[in-house]
Design an enzyme around this catalytic site. Sequence first.
Site, short mmCIF file in Angstrom:
data_model
loop_
_atom_site.label_atom_id
_atom_site.label_comp_id
_atom_site.label_asym_id
_atom_site.label_seq_id
_atom_site.Cartn_x
_atom_site.Cartn_y
_atom_site.Cartn_z
N LYS A 117 15.68 17.87 30.89
CA LYS A 117 14.87 18.23 30.37
C LYS A 117 14.94 19.69 31.20
O LYS A 117 13.84 20.59 30.51
CB LYS A 117 13.72 17.46 31.12
CG LYS A 117 12.95 16.62 30.39
CD LYS A 117 12.45 15.80 31.25
CE LYS A 117 12.32 14.69 31.75
NZ LYS A 117 11.11 13.61 32.30
N LYS A 123 2.48 35.05 53.83
CA LYS A 123 1.86 35.86 53.30
C LYS A 123 2.28 35.23 51.54
O LYS A 123 1.41 36.01 50.98
CB LYS A 123 3.15 36.87 52.97
CG LYS A 123 4.88 36.35 52.16
CD LYS A 123 5.70 36.74 52.09
CE LYS A 123 6.93 36.75 51.98
NZ LYS A 123 7.63 35.70 52.99
N LYS A 167 0.61 26.49 58.19
CA LYS A 167 0.43 27.84 59.05
C LYS A 167 0.72 29.49 58.37
O LYS A 167 0.65 29.11 57.14
CB LYS A 167 2.58 27.95 58.91
CG LYS A 167 3.62 28.30 57.87
CD LYS A 167 4.60 28.56 57.77
CE LYS A 167 5.37 28.86 56.58
NZ LYS A 167 6.45 29.45 56.66
#
Length: 344
Positions: A129, A211, A208
């Site tokens: 796959k 970015k 947490k």
Amino acid sequence: LAARVVFSGIQPTGVPHIGNYIGALKQWVDLQRDEASSTKLMYCVVDLHAITTKQDPVQLRLRKREVLASLLAVGIDPDRSTVFYQSSVPAHSELMWILACTASVGYLSRMTQWKTKLNISGVSGLSDKSVGTNLKLGLFSYPVLQAADILVHRATHVPVGDDQKQHLEFARECVTNFNSAYGDHLVHPETITPPAKRVMSLAQPTTKMSKSHKSDRSRILLSDSPQEIRTKISYALTDSLPGISYDPKERPGISNLLEICSIFDAAGRDVNNLANECADMQPRVFKEFVSDTIISGLDGVRDRYLDLMKRSDNYLAKVEEHGAERARQSAQETMDIVKSAIGF
Ligand code: ADP
Ligand code: NA
């Protein structure tokens, strides 16, 4: 060859946030003071890793400079530490190929981060796959490059968080595979555990600070202006309980702000001390106190960062070239041994 070699890398994703600083960069700086002067410290901006996902060339170039300037701004001394861009040292890629020839596909495909990537794209394992997916070979094999980063400098100690422990284990596996094929030439690296401190998102204090979080207000960057810091802290999610107390379970937002304060507090007070100090404050007053503490804690960092980015005399490029030259020498010592062992 140096007895102790510390190696660590940072992605060129632009100016780091205070979570990156507390969880990683501060330790890099502290090692300059805590390690003997004979210990080699190597800090690498990993631009080869960055291109496992699509990058805009102009942005990538800028973000590398931003990260380099940030490292210097927080106190990395480019004479004490070897600071360089990964792509400046071709031996990283060269050793990667050599390691790839003794690395196991089975081992790599069992690694958590790869499985996560596969699951995101709806595939379960390196199977037929995955042949049909758009996932890139570089993404699959990047732990091999990470191993090469470490091993090419004969690093003995690698600061890594929990999320990277598996990758260091893989690097050790690469050493075992190479050494059993060609002799005892590569060095097994050990981990140095960074401070367990986690800075949480300002917008969602149970996750947490990162970015990848979509809201800019969820994180404070090392380059943020005092006004930006005040605005972000004023929007930080807290709770409606009266007063200030440290209780990460019941009051994650307030507790995260107390943690951040304890890191930047000039008097070095811990969270409990600060919680006592602030116990009766109104939320708005407490947030002003938090902002003031971060602003004075980051004061010199932001100014140095802006100075470094403004300097027109190619200063950053020269610093990087100086580091890259040293890193190429360090890598060459290993490549000579490795190539001779293989029969090149
Ligand atoms: P991000 O999560 O923003 O993408 P990275 O994964 O690039 O950050 O992490 C770079 C370094 O900073 C790693 O050593 C990581 O452990 C540390 N780090 C990242 N976010 C935090 C945080 N919120 N608190 C503490 N350390 C962090
Ligand atoms: Na991340």
